[in-house]
Design an enzyme around this catalytic site. Structure first.
Site, PDB file in Angstrom:
ATOM      1  N   SER A  92       0.803  -1.231   0.000  1.00  0.00           N
ATOM      2  CA  SER A  92       0.000   0.000   0.000  1.00  0.00           C
ATOM      3  C   SER A  92       0.831   1.274   0.000  1.00  0.00           C
ATOM      4  CB  SER A  92      -0.945   0.002   1.208  1.00  0.00           C
ATOM      5  OG  SER A  92      -1.923  -1.002   1.082  1.00  0.00           O
ATOM      6  N   HIS A 120      -1.177   5.533   8.696  1.00  0.00           N
ATOM      7  CA  HIS A 120      -1.007   4.297   7.943  1.00  0.00           C
ATOM      8  C   HIS A 120      -0.642   4.620   6.494  1.00  0.00           C
ATOM      9  CE1 HIS A 120      -2.286  -0.100   7.392  1.00  0.00           C
ATOM     10  NE2 HIS A 120      -1.491  -0.078   8.444  1.00  0.00           N
TER      11      HIS A 120
END
Length: 436
Positions: free
Chosen positions: A70, A121
């Site tokens: 990601s 994140h």
């Protein structure tokens, strides 16, 4: 004369900003075609995401692997170049490069994010962060606090902002929440505060870590559509253009666990946020909505064979296997087997039970989830990411550019083109996929 010239330039600047295009950029982490269709089948309806008028297909590989994580995926989607797996906002050699959000902020845009993970994140951090290792979240929290790039911040992860003595993870003694408050941010932690906040700069952290999965999230934590609606209200109220990034963060985690029920519910939550974005854009008339995934997770297949899926059985499932295992102990054979029948409508043989019984406890959740999925007709090839392409959907001014086959790095390039924000040159990075 000089004064008149300055006034004229100022008016031109104000005019450009006043009519600049707003961007709502929604990312389903780990979401590709099959995750969307799974949710659509089980919902028994066409998802809102599927109704957007323009559709493209994008590749997702990173600079060093056909299978991205990601961090480089977020960097590609938000900054327009490939980087290494684990890297955020830097070239493969470690050189920091700005994201489109940082560029937009410097041009006078309001910037926001709404996520169901920690705001440090990988995906949200790709908006403002610059690190070679995505795990450096305490560094990313400091970069978020000091940069001022993001005005409206909704998600989880207050532990990255405060010292260990206050229950956080920081060993440098900094309380970044206080730092951000000193910079004009209003700090909120509850749904009630979210509903009433009116500040143009807000730090909303609704959990110590990630928000709970939507399947069993309590009313003490907000849903993604509620955060999206409030973010749009705050970002748009002063008339300045804005960019908002919204992430359905936990689609990915449920797919990592091969849990069809979890994927279903996380996709629906994300789709509800897409609906909020579309309603705003349709009313506003000057907002582009882009919906995509950063990669596919799990290698989901919509059949395990036999030309069938037991849709009616799948629809009756009562929760994720994580929720199931919190109530049923596999060591209690009779209750465990009865529980599977009650929760998922499936029967298992003694041999199947014994196979599950031998699985180490740290792997039981995902192995049970795969087992249950296959019983109702869904298959999985991996517990990790894949190189599968993902869809891109668009609505609003400039949406017609999002058609055909493209790469994830093309999206920010198109955004920069249609917003006319910058004439920057996007760096070319030699990658695993170069020249194919």
């Amino acid at each position: 004369m000089k004064l008149r010239g300055f006034v004229l330039l100022f008016l031109v600047f104000v005019t450009i900003i006043s009519f600049a295009l707003n961007i709502i950029y929604l990312v389903g982490d780990g979401m590709s075609f099959n995750q969307l269709l799974l949710a659509s089948i089980l919902e028994g309806r066409v998802l809102t995401t599927m109704t957007l008028p323009y559709t493209a297909i994008q590749t997702t590989y990173s600079a060093d692997s056909w299978v991205t994580d990601s961090a480089p995926a977020g960097t590609a989607l938000f900054a327009g170049y490939k980087t290494l797996n684990s890297a955020i906002g830097v070239l493969p050699n470690g050189t920091p490069m700005p994201s489109i959000f940082e560029i937009a902020k410097s041009a006078g845009y309001n910037i926001g994010l709404a996520v169901t993970c920690r705001v440090t994140h990988a995906t949200p951090a790709s908006m403002y962060g610059h690190v070679t290792n995505r795990n450096d979240e305490v560094i990313l929290a400091k970069q978020l606090a000091e940069s001022g790039t993001v005005d409206v911040i909704f998600g989880g992860g207050w532990d990255m902002f405060v010292p260990t003595a206050q229950g956080g993870r920081r060993t440098d003694g900094l309380n970044l929440i206080e730092v951000m408050k000193s910079k004009g941010y209003e700090y909120i932690t509850t749904v009630e505060q979210l509903n009433t906040v009116q500040s143009s700069k807000v730090l909303g952290l609704f959990a110590k870590g990630h928000l709970d999965p939507v399947s069993n999230r309590s009313s003490a934590q907000p849903t993604l559509d509620v955060m999206t609606k409030k973010a749009l209200e705050l970002l748009s109220k002063d008339g300045k253009p804005f960019m908002l990034m919204v992430e359905g963060s936990q689609i990915d985690w449920e797919a990592h666990s091969n849990d069809f029920y979890g994927v279903w519910k996380e996709v629906v939550e994300f789709d509800n946020a897409v609906k909020v974005a579309l309603e705003f854009a349709a009313k506003d008339g000057n907002t582009l909505v882009i919906v995509t995934g950063d990669h596919e997770t799990g290698g989901l297949s919509l059949s395990k064979g036999g030309y069938t899926i037991n849709v009616e059985l799948a629809r009756k499932a009562k929760g994720t296997t994580q929720m199931f295992l919190s109530q049923y102990n596999i060591a209690d054979k009779e209750k465990f087997i009865a529980g599977l029948k009650e929760w998922y409508g499936i029967s298992i043989t003694d041999a199947e039970y014994e196979n599950l019984r031998q699985i180490p406890s740290n792997n039981l959740r995902r192995e049970l989830a795969r087992f249950v999925s296959e019983k109702v007709g869904f298959g999985w090839t991996t517990f990790d990411h894949t190189a599968a392409p993902v869809p891109v959907y668009a609505f609003g001014p400039g949406a017609h550019y999002f058609t055909g086959f493209m790469d994830n790095t093309d999206i920010p390039k198109i955004i920069m083109k249609i917003t006319k924000l910058s004439a920057i040159s996007f760096p070319e990075v030699k990658t695993t996929g170069s020249g194919y």
